[in-house]
Design a protein around this motif. Sequence first.
Motif, PDB file in Angstrom:
ATOM      1  N   GLU A  46       0.802  -1.231   0.000  1.00  0.00           N
ATOM      2  CA  GLU A  46       0.000   0.000   0.000  1.00  0.00           C
ATOM      3  C   GLU A  46       0.833   1.278   0.000  1.00  0.00           C
ATOM      4  N   GLU A  47       2.082   1.184  -0.478  1.00  0.00           N
ATOM      5  CA  GLU A  47       2.853   2.418  -0.677  1.00  0.00           C
ATOM      6  C   GLU A  47       2.247   3.163  -1.873  1.00  0.00           C
ATOM      7  N   LYS A  48       2.024   4.440  -1.698  1.00  0.00           N
ATOM      8  CA  LYS A  48       1.439   5.259  -2.763  1.00  0.00           C
ATOM      9  C   LYS A  48       2.564   5.737  -3.691  1.00  0.00           C
ATOM     10  N   ALA A  49       2.279   5.770  -4.993  1.00  0.00           N
ATOM     11  CA  ALA A  49       3.232   6.262  -5.995  1.00  0.00           C
ATOM     12  C   ALA A  49       4.637   5.698  -5.791  1.00  0.00           C
ATOM     13  N   PRO A  50       4.770   4.366  -5.794  1.00  0.00           N
ATOM     14  CA  PRO A  50       6.109   3.781  -5.580  1.00  0.00           C
ATOM     15  C   PRO A  50       7.072   4.205  -6.691  1.00  0.00           C
ATOM     16  N   SER A  51       8.346   4.382  -6.329  1.00  0.00           N
ATOM     17  CA  SER A  51       9.309   4.885  -7.327  1.00  0.00           C
ATOM     18  C   SER A  51       9.680   3.800  -8.336  1.00  0.00           C
ATOM     19  N   SER A  52       9.534   2.535  -7.965  1.00  0.00           N
ATOM     20  CA  SER A  52       9.768   1.486  -8.965  1.00  0.00           C
ATOM     21  C   SER A  52       8.594   0.515  -8.928  1.00  0.00           C
ATOM     22  N   ILE A  53       8.045   0.245 -10.128  1.00  0.00           N
ATOM     23  CA  ILE A  53       6.861  -0.615 -10.173  1.00  0.00           C
ATOM     24  C   ILE A  53       7.110  -1.866 -11.020  1.00  0.00           C
ATOM     25  N   ALA A  54       6.272  -2.863 -10.790  1.00  0.00           N
ATOM     26  CA  ALA A  54       6.371  -4.114 -11.545  1.00  0.00           C
ATOM     27  C   ALA A  54       4.965  -4.556 -11.921  1.00  0.00           C
ATOM     28  N   ILE A  55       4.842  -5.172 -13.091  1.00  0.00           N
ATOM     29  CA  ILE A  55       3.582  -5.814 -13.432  1.00  0.00           C
ATOM     30  C   ILE A  55       3.616  -7.147 -12.703  1.00  0.00           C
ATOM     31  N   CYS A 105     -10.453 -10.063   7.375  1.00  0.00           N
ATOM     32  CA  CYS A 105      -9.725 -11.333   7.527  1.00  0.00           C
ATOM     33  C   CYS A 105      -8.448 -11.138   8.340  1.00  0.00           C
ATOM     34  N   LEU A 106      -7.893  -9.917   8.248  1.00  0.00           N
ATOM     35  CA  LEU A 106      -6.608  -9.633   8.897  1.00  0.00           C
ATOM     36  C   LEU A 106      -6.671  -8.298   9.638  1.00  0.00           C
ATOM     37  N   GLU A 107      -5.975  -8.244  10.781  1.00  0.00           N
ATOM     38  CA  GLU A 107      -5.803  -6.953  11.470  1.00  0.00           C
ATOM     39  C   GLU A 107      -4.439  -6.395  11.073  1.00  0.00           C
ATOM     40  N   PHE A 108      -4.379  -5.094  10.860  1.00  0.00           N
ATOM     41  CA  PHE A 108      -3.133  -4.419  10.487  1.00  0.00           C
ATOM     42  C   PHE A 108      -2.764  -3.428  11.587  1.00  0.00           C
ATOM     43  N   HIS A 109      -1.634  -3.689  12.260  1.00  0.00           N
ATOM     44  CA  HIS A 109      -1.234  -2.790  13.346  1.00  0.00           C
ATOM     45  C   HIS A 109       0.190  -2.289  13.165  1.00  0.00           C
ATOM     46  N   PHE A 110       0.379  -1.028  13.450  1.00  0.00           N
ATOM     47  CA  PHE A 110       1.718  -0.445  13.421  1.00  0.00           C
ATOM     48  C   PHE A 110       1.905   0.327  14.714  1.00  0.00           C
ATOM     49  N   ARG A 159       5.003   5.174   8.879  1.00  0.00           N
ATOM     50  CA  ARG A 159       5.053   5.945  10.133  1.00  0.00           C
ATOM     51  C   ARG A 159       4.557   7.380   9.901  1.00  0.00           C
ATOM     52  N   ASN A 160       5.018   8.004   8.813  1.00  0.00           N
ATOM     53  CA  ASN A 160       4.599   9.379   8.504  1.00  0.00           C
ATOM     54  C   ASN A 160       3.100   9.457   8.239  1.00  0.00           C
ATOM     55  N   GLU A 161       2.585   8.465   7.511  1.00  0.00           N
ATOM     56  CA  GLU A 161       1.160   8.473   7.167  1.00  0.00           C
ATOM     57  C   GLU A 161       0.304   8.306   8.422  1.00  0.00           C
ATOM     58  N   ILE A 162       0.725   7.391   9.295  1.00  0.00           N
ATOM     59  CA  ILE A 162      -0.028   7.146  10.539  1.00  0.00           C
ATOM     60  C   ILE A 162      -0.009   8.403  11.409  1.00  0.00           C
ATOM     61  N   SER A 163       1.150   9.052  11.464  1.00  0.00           N
ATOM     62  CA  SER A 163       1.270  10.249  12.279  1.00  0.00           C
ATOM     63  C   SER A 163       0.351  11.361  11.741  1.00  0.00           C
ATOM     64  N   HIS A 164       0.324  11.504  10.429  1.00  0.00           N
ATOM     65  CA  HIS A 164      -0.544  12.454   9.749  1.00  0.00           C
ATOM     66  C   HIS A 164      -2.028  12.158  10.070  1.00  0.00           C
ATOM     67  N   PHE A 165      -2.376  10.886  10.060  1.00  0.00           N
ATOM     68  CA  PHE A 165      -3.746  10.446  10.327  1.00  0.00           C
ATOM     69  C   PHE A 165      -4.130  10.736  11.790  1.00  0.00           C
ATOM     70  N   GLU A 191      -7.998   5.049  -2.080  1.00  0.00           N
ATOM     71  CA  GLU A 191      -6.878   5.603  -2.849  1.00  0.00           C
ATOM     72  C   GLU A 191      -5.759   6.166  -1.989  1.00  0.00           C
ATOM     73  N   SER A 192      -5.981   6.237  -0.688  1.00  0.00           N
ATOM     74  CA  SER A 192      -4.975   6.777   0.215  1.00  0.00           C
ATOM     75  C   SER A 192      -3.889   5.716   0.516  1.00  0.00           C
ATOM     76  N   ALA A 193      -2.735   6.156   1.014  1.00  0.00           N
ATOM     77  CA  ALA A 193      -1.637   5.223   1.328  1.00  0.00           C
ATOM     78  C   ALA A 193      -1.936   4.448   2.619  1.00  0.00           C
ATOM     79  N   PHE A 194      -1.520   3.197   2.653  1.00  0.00           N
ATOM     80  CA  PHE A 194      -1.585   2.371   3.874  1.00  0.00           C
ATOM     81  C   PHE A 194      -2.967   2.384   4.543  1.00  0.00           C
ATOM     82  N   THR A 195      -4.010   2.312   3.727  1.00  0.00           N
ATOM     83  CA  THR A 195      -5.386   2.399   4.235  1.00  0.00           C
ATOM     84  C   THR A 195      -5.706   1.312   5.269  1.00  0.00           C
ATOM     85  N   ALA A 196      -5.221   0.095   5.047  1.00  0.00           N
ATOM     86  CA  ALA A 196      -5.571  -1.012   5.953  1.00  0.00           C
ATOM     87  C   ALA A 196      -5.155  -0.694   7.395  1.00  0.00           C
ATOM     88  N   PHE A 197      -3.985  -0.077   7.561  1.00  0.00           N
ATOM     89  CA  PHE A 197      -3.508   0.258   8.916  1.00  0.00           C
ATOM     90  C   PHE A 197      -4.391   1.338   9.540  1.00  0.00           C
TER      91      PHE A 197
END
Length: 219
Positions: A46-55, A105-110, A159-165, A191-197
Amino acid sequence: MINVEKSQPAPECLALEKLKKDGDCGCKDVRLRLKHDFFNKCYICEEKAPSSIAIEHFIAHEGDLNLKFDWNNLFFACTHCNNIKHNSFNDILNCTDFSEIITECLEFHFTPFPEEKTAIIPIKSSPKILRTAEFLMKIYNGKTTNQIIEADNIRSKLRNEISHFLDAIEDYQHSLQEKYRLKIKQLLSPESAFTAFKIWIIKSRPDYMIQFGDLLPSF
Ligand SMILES: [Zn+2]
């Protein structure tokens, strides 16, 4: 990881490339459509706009042309996640299959303090759910030196995204201004980054559920 709906039908270039010798399953329209459908976000970490992508092939094709050029088998991932998945995790939850809601199905904790920790906890115990939890723990922690560095970089963005949230939640609680509720809603959107967390920050606390439960995305 959250559920994502892929657009249909498949981009036309895919069928044309399949007919070619050494055809490219990552033709331009495929890449652009995947970027759009997956909100320019790696479906795994769930990284937004990753600098390197793969199909990414959800089921590793290993030379099978039907799997290689099957639109339903093509996903948008960062190279870190694509490399770790490779052909070792064909048996994880499929985020485009809405019969299984990933965040149910899964809990996401940071936890950033006192020691930074990422926990992916299975809520139900099917083999697929357990495998997905195992896979995601590898994603957020890495194993080889390279993977560990990459996972550190992803966690730093997390960490930055969670802090922002959490700031947005605090701003709302202090001011009760609607603009902060809208910000929280936007930060919880698919569409936001790391939504599951962020979904699980709300789901983990009854008081947050009362205040913000209506802002959770519906899958
Ligand atoms: Zn990723």
